[in-house]
Design an enzyme around this catalytic site. Structure first.
Site, PDB file in Angstrom:
ATOM      1  CE  LYS A 128     -27.499 -22.484  34.820  1.00 40.99           C
ATOM      2  NZ  LYS A 128     -26.407 -23.333  35.324  1.00 40.99           N
ATOM      3  CB  THR A 129     -30.279 -27.525  30.298  1.00 39.00           C
ATOM      4  OG1 THR A 129     -29.325 -26.468  30.200  1.00 39.00           O
ATOM      5  CG2 THR A 129     -30.876 -27.810  28.935  1.00 39.00           C
ATOM      6  CG  ASP A 134     -28.126 -22.230  28.512  1.00 37.85           C
ATOM      7  OD1 ASP A 134     -28.147 -21.798  29.677  1.00 37.85           O
ATOM      8  OD2 ASP A 134     -27.387 -23.163  28.157  1.00 37.85           O
ATOM      9  CB  THR A 177     -23.260 -18.870  34.657  1.00 35.91           C
ATOM     10  OG1 THR A 177     -22.986 -18.048  33.527  1.00 35.91           O
ATOM     11  CG2 THR A 177     -23.473 -20.298  34.203  1.00 35.91           C
ATOM     12  NE  ARG A 237     -22.821 -30.276  31.615  1.00 38.78           N
ATOM     13  CZ  ARG A 237     -23.313 -29.042  31.595  1.00 38.78           C
ATOM     14  NH1 ARG A 237     -22.656 -28.067  32.163  1.00 38.78           N
ATOM     15  NH2 ARG A 237     -24.463 -28.792  31.026  1.00 38.78           N
TER      16      ARG A 237
HETATM   17  P1  ADP Z   1     -26.894 -26.688  33.380  1.00 46.08           P
HETATM   18  O1  ADP Z   1     -27.968 -26.364  32.382  1.00 46.08           O
HETATM   19  O2  ADP Z   1     -27.139 -26.050  34.722  1.00 46.08           O
HETATM   20  O3  ADP Z   1     -25.511 -26.429  32.870  1.00 46.08           O
HETATM   21  P2  ADP Z   1     -27.705 -29.444  32.914  1.00 46.08           P
HETATM   22  O4  ADP Z   1     -29.181 -29.405  33.150  1.00 46.08           O
HETATM   23  O5  ADP Z   1     -27.254 -29.464  31.484  1.00 46.08           O
HETATM   24  O6  ADP Z   1     -26.984 -28.263  33.700  1.00 46.08           O
HETATM   25  O7  ADP Z   1     -27.149 -30.710  33.721  1.00 46.08           O
HETATM   26  C1  ADP Z   1     -25.979 -31.375  33.349  1.00 46.08           C
HETATM   27  C2  ADP Z   1     -26.137 -32.877  33.512  1.00 46.08           C
HETATM   28  O8  ADP Z   1     -26.142 -33.177  34.908  1.00 46.08           O
HETATM   29  C3  ADP Z   1     -27.460 -33.420  32.972  1.00 46.08           C
HETATM   30  O9  ADP Z   1     -27.294 -34.096  31.767  1.00 46.08           O
HETATM   31  C4  ADP Z   1     -27.936 -34.424  33.985  1.00 46.08           C
HETATM   32  O10 ADP Z   1     -27.537 -35.700  33.564  1.00 46.08           O
HETATM   33  C5  ADP Z   1     -27.147 -34.118  35.223  1.00 46.08           C
HETATM   34  N1  ADP Z   1     -27.991 -33.534  36.282  1.00 46.08           N
HETATM   35  C6  ADP Z   1     -28.095 -32.227  36.579  1.00 46.08           C
HETATM   36  N2  ADP Z   1     -28.877 -32.042  37.651  1.00 46.08           N
HETATM   37  C7  ADP Z   1     -29.292 -33.267  38.036  1.00 46.08           C
HETATM   38  C8  ADP Z   1     -30.119 -33.742  39.119  1.00 46.08           C
HETATM   39  N3  ADP Z   1     -30.631 -32.891  39.992  1.00 46.08           N
HETATM   40  N4  ADP Z   1     -30.353 -35.059  39.206  1.00 46.08           N
HETATM   41  C9  ADP Z   1     -29.791 -35.924  38.330  1.00 46.08           C
HETATM   42  N5  ADP Z   1     -28.979 -35.543  37.299  1.00 46.08           N
HETATM   43  C10 ADP Z   1     -28.729 -34.237  37.152  1.00 46.08           C
END
Ligand code: ADP
Length: 358
Positions: free
Chosen positions: A74-75, A119, A168, A227
């Site tokens: 998401k981030t 977030d 979430t 992640r």
């Molecule tokens: P969330 O905000 O949903 O908790 P993040 O955007 O922080 O998730 O993602 C966590 C890590 O996973 C990121 O640093 C990235 O390296 C990896 N990641 C997430 N989604 C992808 C994707 N679709 N392709 C490649 N790497 C990804």
């Protein structure tokens, strides 16, 4: 208050659980644009249309909400949205906005076209949320100055911006807030092939020598979550560098993941503790999530938002109105024989799925 009533009301900080130490690697591994973003084809296509449409009309896109379990990207997508729009990204989070004034100062500092990422938007304080409605709809905020009868409401203009919210718990958002998002991206767990691709890409960026069977092994134990895939890759790399010659193959991966307590389907120590407590201490349930969390010494939010979504998806845990229940598969995963009624239920469900219920 009953345990289940409490289940709907818990409010703890899960971030401590989901943000991990290797922050630098996390930043390096983030995909920079939509083409580098692996998986989530529907979300990618929808997002592409939303962004391209806005660019074509030369306006800021509608506000975007991204919903889904932690670690699904998401981030990363919020960063990609800003990048694709050629805009600056301002980052904050729901828990950081305690008062309406906190939000007013963030909003008044935005410049035309900025992307504001909030977030955990479901955790924003109520007065701030009300301020946000007006900002999202009319690009203005009413700031109250003074107290009591002398208080004055001063309207302030906000530069047109795009809000990107991540949550979430989409169900915890109030209706009025949810309604103000023009597009909701529902993020789902990743398929093993997509995770394999992510592991391979990350290994290349980190300079790890890895073969395809090892990528496949890591992907299969990553609980559908990029992640976690990246985290396991880094731990396997540690193991390969310290105990081997640095090359990662399937057997090195298996040996490393035994040391790091990740089992064959990707359950970690906490997941197994939750299933173990559910089965051994509560006879398989039903039991409320807060009782379960106390039994494993964790916060209810961590159990509900970090462990459970994957346990449900893996068909090991069911969330029912009366509480959590372990399925026959969960019993077997722990090396135990499921009670007969669960086995019968499993056979009936299988027959229904195969021949359809009449
Ligand atoms: P969330 O905000 O949903 O908790 P993040 O955007 O922080 O998730 O993602 C966590 C890590 O996973 C990121 O640093 C990235 O390296 C990896 N990641 C997430 N989604 C992808 C994707 N679709 N392709 C490649 N790497 C990804």
């Amino acid at each position: 208050m009953t345990d289940n009533a409490y289940d709907d009301e818990y409010e703890f900080d899960v971030n401590a659980e989901i943000i991990e130490g290797d922050a630098e690697a996390d930043t390096t591994l983030r995909p920079k644009n939509l083409d580098e973003f692996v998986g989530q084809p529907r979300v990618r296509e929808q997002l592409h249309l939303v962004l391209a449409g806005a660019k074509k009309r030369n306006v800021t896109p509608d506000h975007i909400l991204m919903a889904g379990p932690p670690g699904l990207g998401k981030t990363s997508l919020a960063m990609i949205i800003a990048h694709e729009l050629g805009a600056s990204l301002q980052l904050t989070s729901g828990p950081a906005i305690e008062r309406a004034g906190d939000l007013a100062s963030i909003l008044s500092n935005l410049v035309d076209g900025d992307v504001l990422f909030i977030d955990e938007i479901h955790r924003i304080a109520r007065p701030a949320e009300e301020l946000l409605y007006l900002a999202m709809e009319d690009f203005r905020v009413d700031v109250i100055v003074g107290k009591g009868p002398g208080a004055m409401s001063i309207p302030l203009e906000v530069a047109p911006f795009t809000l990107v919210g991540a949550t979430t718990r989409p169900g915890a958002l109030t209706g009025p807030l949810r309604d103000r998002f023009g597009f909701v991206a529902q993020m789902d767990f990743y398929e093993p092939e997509e995770l394999e691709h992510i592991v391979y890409r990350s290994a290349r960026i980190l300079g790890v020598s890895i073969d395809h069977p090892a990528c496949d092994e890591i992907a299969g134990r990553s609980r559908g979550t990029p992640r976690i895939a990246n985290r396991l890759l880094r731990r396997v790399r540690d193991f390969a560098e310290v105990r081997g010659d640095g090359h990662v193959d399937r057997s090195t991966t298996r040996a490393a993941l035994i040391v790091f307590d990740v089992d064959a389907v990707g359950l970690d120590r906490l997941d197994r503790a939750v299933l173990g407590a559910l089965v051994k201490s509560f006879g398989g349930g039903p039991v409320g999530v807060s009782t379960l969390a106390v039994a494993v010494g964790e916060e209810p939010a961590t159990v509900a938002e970090v462990c459970e979504p994957f346990l449900v998806r893996a068909g090991m845990l069911a969330r029912t109105p009366r509480g959590r229940i372990a399925t026959a598969r969960a019993w077997r995963h722990l090396g135990l024989i499921p009670p007969p009624e669960l086995t019968i239920h499993e056979i009936e469900t299988h027959l229904d799925d195969t021949f359809g219920s009449s």
